[in-house]
Scaffold this active site. Structure first.
Site, PDB file in Angstrom:
ATOM      1  N   ASP A 178       0.823  -1.208   0.000  1.00 37.46           N
ATOM      2  CA  ASP A 178       0.000   0.000   0.000  1.00 37.46           C
ATOM      3  C   ASP A 178       0.857   1.259   0.000  1.00 37.46           C
ATOM      4  O   ASP A 178       1.612   1.501   0.942  1.00 37.46           O
ATOM      5  CB  ASP A 178      -0.915  -0.012   1.230  1.00 37.46           C
ATOM      6  N   ASP A 379      -2.026   7.370  -6.269  1.00 35.42           N
ATOM      7  CA  ASP A 379      -2.341   6.342  -5.279  1.00 35.42           C
ATOM      8  C   ASP A 379      -2.749   5.048  -5.967  1.00 35.42           C
ATOM      9  O   ASP A 379      -3.733   5.013  -6.719  1.00 35.42           O
ATOM     10  CB  ASP A 379      -3.467   6.817  -4.359  1.00 35.42           C
TER      11      ASP A 379
END
Length: 499
Positions: A178, A379
């Site tokens: 992540d 992201d």
């Protein structure tokens, strides 16, 4: 006379053909104004996505367990390469959700996506405002750890997974990767409370290199929510749906395939964990903070390339300096840093064009202001890009004006611009281009901004409006691009079609 007439006719015909061939092309036909969406190929992939067989993938994983990661090593640099498994195509039969149709798969993805975006916006608001009265607080933890709950369970679930060896000897674990997190952690024995995972729960007593961090160590002081208990550092990570991981912060060894082990990596050992983290034993944090995994490597840079979301294949992430030389198609932009929140990767996006025309977007709508709010982040955990009102509305208006030849379609509530294209094989749509500093332009593939939402031919513009000043470039917009996060030189580069 007849011969003269025929000669005159042939000369006239020849002149007419020459003029036709040499005519000036209409500006509306100039390159860059439109691009071609292959509707048939996109719909075929929706069928392939539903046909994924996790049992076959699992057998292949077991056969190639050692080969799933590789190391390219030289005297001056080492590059670690990991395979990334998309959440929807995990090679784990007991943890793979079967969807009745592509529409239900899309809705599941969008639910996770909405959670993720709310999580990011809440975290940024909390940091920028000091305290957000709308956000609930976490319950106190013994040892004085107290933190703010951040909305969004997908903050801990993630969209991409990989195999990482933990400890010495290395014990393989599926981990979420992540870019929006700074604290890595794994479930540990003895568990007060642990959720179900694919691999055996990690036992730190079986590792020769597990070392709890002392309370006033540099790494412990770098943790946002930490506390001292029995002279050792403890951490807490809490998510908005009540999911959390609480435990001891330690230095541990991580192993990627046959690569030399990486020692003294900050890793949370979670003894109390709750949540829906699918099959993962924990999370490998790729943010920009001091505790993240890249910060423990000689080079903090990494490169990744995400395959199309409906392709049941693996993507790649390389840690270390870029090994490939920039190509003619490579586009670079500045990597910016927020003064208040270190986790995210901010880009210098200066504008957007649709159909060959640059949109009238105020520069302030894309820029990070002096107090750290606004701006544009990249992201991997977000799918559909989010744009604030001043950016989204001009984009949508220009795109709608350029697609009046297409039939309106239907889609999930997050989308307000959809088209129905089942009888069409290929269709012309307005081009979409991102503009960066120094006049650099990144032209998106049509699949980067038009996504199928069912198998019936409904496609939607893959951008959504947000009330937040922050803009997020999601993974749909940079799939099938080689992305380099070059921390040493503070740049981000994109090379299209290089997965």
């Amino acid at each position: 006379m007849a011969s003269l007439f025929h000669l005159f006719f042939l000369l006239s015909l020849s002149l007419s053909l020459s003029l036709a061939l040499c005519r000036v092309k209409d500006p509306s036909e100039s390159p860059g104004t439109t691009t071609t969406l292959d509707v048939t190929a996109a719909l075929r992939k929706t069928t392939q996505a539903l046909a994924f067989d996790p049992h076959t993938a699992h057998r292949q994983l077991l056969d190639k367990e050692i080969k799933t990661t590789t190391l390219r090593f030289s005297a001056s640099t080492a590059t670690l390469s990991l395979q990334l498994y998309p959440r929807d195509f995990l090679p784990l039969p007991n943890f793979t959700t079967t969807h009745k149709d592509y529409e239900s798969l899309t809705l599941a993805r969008l639910r996770r996506d909405s959670d993720r975006v709310r999580s990011i916006f809440a975290r940024v608001a909390i940091v920028n405002n000091g305290f957000d009265s709308r956000a609930p607080r976490a319950a106190a933890m013994p040892g004085s750890i107290r933190g703010t709950i951040v909305s969004g369970s997908s903050q801990g679930i993630g969209e991409y997974f990989s195999r990482v060896g933990i400890g010495r000897p290395a014990k393989p674990q599926f981990m979420v990767l992540d870019t929006g997190s700074d604290v890595s952690w794994v479930q540990c024995l003895p568990c007060t409370d642990c959720y179900k995972q694919a691999d055996p729960i990690y036992d730190p007593t079986g590792s020769d290199t597990y070392t709890p961090l002392r309370c006033f160590s540099e790494l412990c002081l770098s943790a946002t929510n930490s506390a001292c208990r029995n002279a050792t550092c403890h951490y807490q990570v809490v998510y908005g749906d009540g999911s959390f991981s609480i435990g001891e912060l330690a230095a541990e060894t991580l192993t990627i395939g046959n690569a030399p082990p990486i020692e003294n990596v900050a890793m949370g050992c979670g003894f109390d964990n709750e949540g829906t983290f699918v099959a993962a034993g924990g999370l490998l944090a790729l943010g920009t903070g001091a505790l993240s995994f890249p910060s423990h490597l000689p080079s903090h840079s990494f490169t990744y390339c995400l395959v199309d979301r409906d392709t049941p294949g693996t993507s790649i992430i390389d840690f270390g300096p870029p090994t490939a030389q920039p190509e003619a198609s490579t586009i670079t932009t500045k990597l910016l840093r927020s003064k208040k929140i270190r986790t995210f990767y901010y880009l210098e996006l200066t504008g957007i064009s649709v159909g060959g025309t640059k949109l009238a977007i105020p520069p302030s709508a894309l820029a990070m202001d002096s107090d750290g709010s606004g701006g544009v982040i990249l992201d991997t955990g977000t799918a559909v890009s989010r744009l604030n009102k001043q950016v989204y509305e001009p984009l949508r208006e220009a795109f709608v004006n350029g697609t009046r030849h297409l039939s309106p379609g239907t889609g999930p509530g997050i989308f307000d611009t959809c088209y129905n294209m089942p009888p069409m094989k290929r269709v012309q749509v307005p081009s979409v281009v991102f503009h960066f500093g120094e006049g650099k332009e990144l032209r998106l593939r049509p699949n980067n901004f038009l996504m199928p939402v069912d198998s019936k031919g409904n496609f939607c513009l893959a951008f959504a409006k947000t009330p937040s000043p922050l803009n997020i470039i999601g993974n749909v917009q940079h799939q099938r691009m080689r992305v380099v996060i070059d921390m040493e030189n503070s740049i981000v580069s994109f090379t299209p079609n290089k997965c």
